[in-house]
Design a protein around this motif. Structure first.
Motif, mmCIF file in Angstrom:
data_model
loop_
_atom_site.group_PDB
_atom_site.id
_atom_site.type_symbol
_atom_site.label_atom_id
_atom_site.label_comp_id
_atom_site.label_asym_id
_atom_site.label_seq_id
_atom_site.Cartn_x
_atom_site.Cartn_y
_atom_site.Cartn_z
ATOM 1 N N ALA A 83 6.358 -1.262 0.699
ATOM 2 C CA ALA A 83 5.374 -0.234 1.057
ATOM 3 C C ALA A 83 4.191 -0.287 0.090
ATOM 4 C CB ALA A 83 6.021 1.144 1.039
ATOM 5 N N GLY A 84 2.981 -0.169 0.645
ATOM 6 C CA GLY A 84 1.767 -0.227 -0.162
ATOM 7 C C GLY A 84 1.126 1.136 -0.333
ATOM 8 N N LYS A 85 0.415 1.299 -1.423
ATOM 9 C CA LYS A 85 -0.221 2.584 -1.733
ATOM 10 C C LYS A 85 -1.235 2.992 -0.683
ATOM 11 C CE LYS A 85 -2.813 4.899 -5.423
ATOM 12 N NZ LYS A 85 -3.405 4.748 -6.784
ATOM 13 N N PHE A 86 -1.908 2.004 -0.094
ATOM 14 C CA PHE A 86 -2.974 2.311 0.861
ATOM 15 C C PHE A 86 -2.602 1.939 2.295
ATOM 16 C CE2 PHE A 86 -5.026 1.520 -3.266
ATOM 17 C CZ PHE A 86 -5.694 2.724 -3.429
ATOM 18 N N ASP A 87 -1.302 1.899 2.576
ATOM 19 C CA ASP A 87 -0.865 1.547 3.928
ATOM 20 C C ASP A 87 -1.442 2.500 4.974
ATOM 21 O OD1 ASP A 87 0.554 -0.644 3.149
ATOM 22 O OD2 ASP A 87 2.532 0.315 3.254
ATOM 23 N N TYR A 88 -1.534 3.790 4.636
ATOM 24 C CA TYR A 88 -1.979 4.790 5.609
ATOM 25 C C TYR A 88 -3.328 5.415 5.224
ATOM 26 C CZ TYR A 88 2.935 4.078 6.496
ATOM 27 O OH TYR A 88 4.161 3.490 6.722
ATOM 28 N N CYS A 89 -3.966 4.826 4.244
ATOM 29 C CA CYS A 89 -5.353 5.159 3.893
ATOM 30 C C CYS A 89 -6.094 3.841 3.697
ATOM 31 C CB CYS A 89 -5.417 6.000 2.626
ATOM 32 S SG CYS A 89 -4.885 7.695 2.811
ATOM 33 N N PRO A 90 -6.176 3.043 4.771
ATOM 34 C CA PRO A 90 -6.760 1.707 4.626
ATOM 35 C C PRO A 90 -8.200 1.765 4.136
ATOM 36 C CG PRO A 90 -6.541 2.305 6.940
ATOM 37 C CD PRO A 90 -5.815 3.357 6.163
#
Length: 303
Positions: A83-90
């Motif tokens: 999971a990435g920090k900006f997965d849902y705030c691209p």
């Protein structure tokens, strides 16, 4: 390595179950017919066989339970590592609206190992399409539906805890998260557990909290809270705080201050003085259902 260990453990359980079945058949065919001429010996032999088979079945059930817990632990590691920090705030406006790498990997893992379990422990009992693997039939005397229900409960719990830690924008991020829920639900169908699919369907409905434009958040949240049969109050209030616009530069947004104010109606059901009224809420729902919310394009609605 963890995945190969899962496969090895599953094959060991399948071998044990096969051995139990063969032993049952061997005793029935070669020993019991001879012992029927000696009633007392037959009773003793049957009791001996019953106890030994119970021990073997318990050993297989314990091993299978460990496999289930190991599978869930593997999914958790994959989620935390991928999971990435900006997965849902691209950061890019043209970010693709598709499942994230973490959920693609988790889905593949579930499909692979549940499919393997179906093939090794059930044969064709789960159906040609691989769905409904936890049907009413039992493998070697074991009821796999309980094991699969446990896996489903833990997967749902893991997903809800994950959603409670996210930061999601109302543009692409909300639709990417919806794709992730879809991806997980599709793979979890192989469990054949109705409670699991219902819970993931409920999570899909919660996507409305993220997709709604800021100016409509308060009334949509109140509308959701009024539908207690479909939306859990605590989950609604916890998830809406994961919106990226909940707080800006350390200051709560206008909608957050209104929703969480001391006004008793702020976090309750819809009020008579709602700015847009029921018609406005219905129009907003229709807009989101049609995938026309900002950044959504033609994406399928979350419920």
């Amino acid at each position: 390595q963890a995945l190969s260990e899962l496969s090895h453990a599953l094959r060991a359980v399948a071998g044990l179950l096969q051995g139990v079945q063969e032993l049952r058949q061997h005793v029935s065919q070669h020993f019991l017919p001879e012992l029927r001429r000696h009633p007392t010996s037959l009773t003793v032999a049957r009791e001996f066989r019953r106890k030994r088979m119970q021990l073997l079945d318990k050993a297989a059930a314990d091993a299978l339970s460990q496999w289930g817990h190991a599978l869930v632990a593997t999914l958790q590691r994959q989620l935390h590592s991928k999971a990435g920090k900006f997965d849902y705030c691209p950061r890019r406006d043209d970010a693709p609206v598709e499942p994230t790498p973490a959920f693609k990997l988790m889905s593949r893992t579930l499909r692979t190992h549940l499919g393997e379990a179906t093939a090794l422990l059930r044969g064709s009992a789960g159906g040609e399409d691989g769905k409904g693997a936890a049907g009413s039939a039992a493998a070697g005397g074991l009821d796999l539906s309980k094991l699969y229900a446990m896996i489903g409960r833990r997967v749902c719990s893991m997903m809800m805890q994950y959603m409670r830690r996210l930061r999601v924008d109302a543009q692409q991020g909300s639709f990417i998260l919806a794709r992730d829920v879809d991806e997980l639900r599709s793979a979890a169908e192989m469990l054949g557990d109705e409670a699991t699919t219902n819970k993931l369907d409920a999570m899909r409905r919660y996507m409305l909290l993220f997709m709604t434009p800021a100016e409509n958040v308060v009334e949509v949240v109140r509308d959701c809270l009024a539908q207690s049969a479909e939306y859990d109050r605590q989950e609604v209030l916890a998830l809406v705080k994961r919106r990226a616009d909940y707080r800006r530069n350390g200051v709560q947004s206008a909608w957050a201050r209104e929703l969480f104010s001391d006004n008793p109606n702020a976090a309750g059901g819809p009020t008579a003085g709602s700015a847009k009224g029921a018609g406005g809420r219905d129009a907003l729902r229709l807009q989101v259902l049609q995938g026309q919310a900002a950044g959504g394009g033609g994406l399928r609605a979350p419920f």
